[in-house]
Write an enzyme that holds these catalytic residues in place. Structure first.
Site, PDB file in Angstrom:
ATOM      1  N   GLU A 117       6.510  32.760 -30.699  1.00 23.06           N
ATOM      2  CA  GLU A 117       5.741  33.117 -30.902  1.00 23.06           C
ATOM      3  C   GLU A 117       4.505  32.778 -30.880  1.00 23.06           C
ATOM      4  OE1 GLU A 117       9.530  34.614 -33.127  1.00 23.06           O
ATOM      5  OE2 GLU A 117       8.549  32.518 -32.886  1.00 23.06           O
ATOM      6  N   HIS A 187      15.539  36.652 -42.487  1.00 15.48           N
ATOM      7  CA  HIS A 187      15.279  38.805 -41.884  1.00 15.48           C
ATOM      8  C   HIS A 187      15.042  39.681 -42.593  1.00 15.48           C
ATOM      9  CE1 HIS A 187      17.999  36.626 -38.284  1.00 15.48           C
ATOM     10  NE2 HIS A 187      16.549  37.331 -37.418  1.00 15.48           N
TER      11      HIS A 187
END
Length: 337
Positions: A117, A187
């Site tokens: 990321e 998540h």
């Protein structure tokens, strides 16, 4: 929904600020043959009147992920410098948002990245600083944190630290966010409050397909870097008629979804489903709710909320993210001041 409705009723006696979380499905999924978040989700259509698009021509019934796909396709057709990249993007992404883009625009403009990321954000900054339009995807909002150094110390400050000589305003980072019921601790997070603490970036969260397309096109074309958060529970469960045309919805502007006189209700993202249902329940008890979707978290439309609360005299802010230091606290503090 019941909890939020009780809070609305409570404002007849005192001021109250709260958060809650729920969902409100009401019809079958679109595209059942494609990969599903999970099969229990059903399609959601807002109860509030849809704003007309008299000059935008035909519409197509889309869910959130197909509306996002339509926005990226439109942006890439109109801007030859636009590229789309991220983890698993080339085959369509885990939520299928980039389906068909590589086939149409080629592997030089739609491509996979390593599982980094920080690298995705850094590449976006570099590409945008050279004048390109970078549309990067952080596969889950929970994993945006490894990229925070690039976002906070590079992306947000790039123009300011150079005295307006340099810019990386062509960056848009998309990221699914929020809970779905089975995502677990890695998540399910809603990181908007972390990001909203950073001057120099714009933070956006749509509530459904129609506004998602317009807001994403505005984000991609914005001269400031944008973090575009997409409530993943809505990818297949939110379904609306979306204009086929190229259109933009202004950033930094809230939308009054329904007018009312007794209490102002403010939310964003998937929480608007809960709030619409709660407002319907409250109306049966004679309580008139003014419902507002912030749409843009940073910069947020304080004037719209102030005008509404000056009329109703009462405010409820409801969001999915944690209450402590959540963005609702910013709204409440500003209105109290």
């Amino acid at each position: 929904v019941t909890n939020v409705n009780n809070i609305i009723k409570d404002v007849n006696h005192r001021r109250f600020f709260s958060t809650s979380d729920a969902s409100s499905p009401n019809e079958h999924l679109l595209h059942p043959q494609q990969h599903h978040l999970h099969d229990e989700h059903t399609a959601y259509s807002p109860t509030a009147p849809e704003p007309p698009y008299p000059s935008l021509g035909p519409t197509t019934r889309l869910n959130l992920f197909t509306a996002i796909n339509s926005a990226m396709k439109t942006a890439m057709q109109s801007d030859p410098t636009a590229i789309v990249f991220g983890e698993d993007i080339a085959f369509g992404g885990v939520f299928r948002c980039s389906m068909g883009l590589r086939e149409e625009f080629g592997e030089g403009r739609v491509f996979n990245t390593p599982l980094s990321e920080n690298g995705i954000a850094g590449m976006a900054i570099g590409y945008a600083s050279m004048g390109g339009t970078a549309i990067g995807e952080i596969q889950f909002g929970d994993y945006i944190f490894p990229a925070m150094d690039q976002i906070v110390n590079e992306m947000a400050k790039f123009r300011y630290r150079s005295g307006n000589q340099w810019s990386c305003g062509g960056v848009t980072l998309r990221a699914p966010c929020g809970a779905v019921g089975h995502g677990g601790l890695y998540h399910s997070q809603s990181p908007e409050a972390y990001l909203a603490h950073t001057p120099g970036i714009t933070v956006v969260m749509p509530r459904g397909p129609r506004c998602a397309k317009g807001l994403l096109l505005s984000s991609i074309r914005c001269k400031d870097p944008v973090i575009f958060l997409e409530p993943k529970i809505l990818y297949r469960s939110a379904v609306e008629e979306v204009p086929d045309a190229d259109y933009e919805i202004p950033l930094g502007k809230a939308e009054v979804m329904r007018t009312g006189s007794d209490v102002t209700i403010v939310g964003w993202g998937s929480q608007l489903r809960t709030l619409e249902t709660a407002c319907d329940l409250a109306s049966k008890e004679g309580i008139s709710c003014e419902l507002i979707d912030l749409r843009t978290i940073l910069p947020w439309d304080s004037e719209c909320i102030i005008q509404s609360v000056q009329k109703t005299g009462k405010l409820i802010v409801s969001h999915e993210a944690p209450i402590t230091c959540g963005f609702g606290a910013e709204v409440v503090a500003t209105l109290q001041q």
